[in-house]
Design an enzyme around this catalytic site. Structure first.
Site, short mmCIF file in Angstrom:
data_model
loop_
_atom_site.label_atom_id
_atom_site.label_comp_id
_atom_site.label_asym_id
_atom_site.label_seq_id
_atom_site.Cartn_x
_atom_site.Cartn_y
_atom_site.Cartn_z
N GLY A 31 36.03 58.71 45.32
CA GLY A 31 36.80 58.27 46.48
C GLY A 31 36.53 59.12 47.71
CG HIS A 34 30.99 60.05 52.86
ND1 HIS A 34 29.70 59.75 52.48
CD2 HIS A 34 31.41 61.04 52.01
CE1 HIS A 34 29.34 60.51 51.48
NE2 HIS A 34 30.35 61.30 51.16
N GLY A 36 27.75 57.65 53.19
CA GLY A 36 26.85 57.90 52.06
C GLY A 36 27.22 57.06 50.85
CG HIS A 37 30.95 57.60 48.79
ND1 HIS A 37 31.73 58.42 49.59
CD2 HIS A 37 30.76 58.29 47.63
CE1 HIS A 37 32.01 59.54 48.94
NE2 HIS A 37 31.43 59.48 47.76
CD GLN A 61 33.28 65.57 38.42
OE1 GLN A 61 33.18 64.57 37.70
NE2 GLN A 61 32.64 65.68 39.58
CG LEU A 182 27.08 61.54 55.73
CD1 LEU A 182 27.35 60.04 55.85
CD2 LEU A 182 27.71 62.28 56.91
CB SER A 184 34.48 63.59 49.78
OG SER A 184 33.99 62.30 49.47
#
Length: 262
Positions: A31, A34, A36-37, A61, A182, A184
């Site tokens: 989530g 941006h 990039g996602h 993680q 980019l 998060s």
């Protein structure tokens, strides 16, 4: 666009998609979306007719002193962005672990060094949650960003060794106009800290693309001159130059192809 936190509801939608002859793509994310996602979604749409995006901040993680509790969670905005880009279904489970969960996955080669050395246990969490998502969705293709280059290496080994019939797509790194990859976590950066991130990105580009050898040593020297930036690691692997730094409490990772100007 559909949205569900239920595995059974998701799988019913996937059964219908398969019956309609639609290849399925998975775009796993945590989530805080941006551009990039969203470029991952673009690639997924080119390779499949039905796109699933998972949004799940995976606790296994994160290390005990890392930013799991503070990691940005922007689900409402994420859904709007995903819908506008053509995602067919968002899967946002509350948890993918049972209270007494006792099975995990371990990758013992690609997870060595780089982030694996500085974040013990991180990649066990990554491959375990990705294996769960692969089992739930059973996609034909899955798309991951090259910024998390070691993660990609680990996941490709997972697919190979566990015989998943899934094609892994490597998506190019998306950078802002100043060359910063980019992420998060970039939203953690103050204006001053962001300028240090720009300096980090530029130093990585220069050392990866410069003629001559010893790019690791050159990058370490350059990064040591940036005030307020702490080097986590610098390593060359698979023809790419990788680095991770901390700017204040924010950890940034990036990598560049050696010998190329991109």
């Amino acid at each position: 666009m559909k949205s569900t936190s239920s595995i059974s509801v998701l799988q019913k939608a996937l059964i219908a998609a398969r019956k309609a002859g639609k290849p399925i793509a998975l775009v796993p994310t945590m989530g805080a979306l941006h551009e990039g996602h969203l470029r991952l979604v673009d690639l997924a749409r080119k390779r499949a007719d039905y796109v699933v995006m998972s949004i799940y901040v995976n606790p296994t993680q994160f290390g005990p002193k890392e930013d799991f509790s503070k990691y940005p969670r922007t689900l409402a905005q994420d859904k709007k962005l995903a819908a506008a880009r053509g995602v067919d279904v968002i899967f946002d489970p509350a948890s993918l672990y049972y209270p007494d969960d006792s099975v995990s996955v371990h990758e013992a080669e690609q997870s060595l060094g780089r982030c694996g050395a500085s974040r013990p246990g991180h990649f066990d969490g990554v491959v375990t949650v990705v294996a769960k998502l692969f089992n739930i969705v059973q996609p034909d293709v899955a798309v991951f960003g090259q910024k998390d280059g070691q993660q990609l290496d680990v996941i490709e080994r997972l697919v190979r060794d566990m015989h998943y019939p899934i094609k892994i797509i490597r998506a190019p790194i998306v950078r802002d106009r100043h060359g910063v990859a980019l992420s998060s976590r970039n939203r953690y950066l103050s204006a001053t800290a962001y300028q240090k991130a720009v300096a980090f990105a530029e130093a990585l580009r220069e050392c990866a693309t410069a003629a001559g050898n010893q790019p690791v040593a050159r990058l370490k020297r350059k990064l040591a001159k940036i005030s307020g930036l702490k080097v986590d690691y610098v390593e060359a692997s698979g023809g790419r130059l990788f680095a991770a730094v901390k700017i204040g409490k924010t950890r940034l990772i990036d990598n560049r192809k050696l010998g190329k100007s991109r």
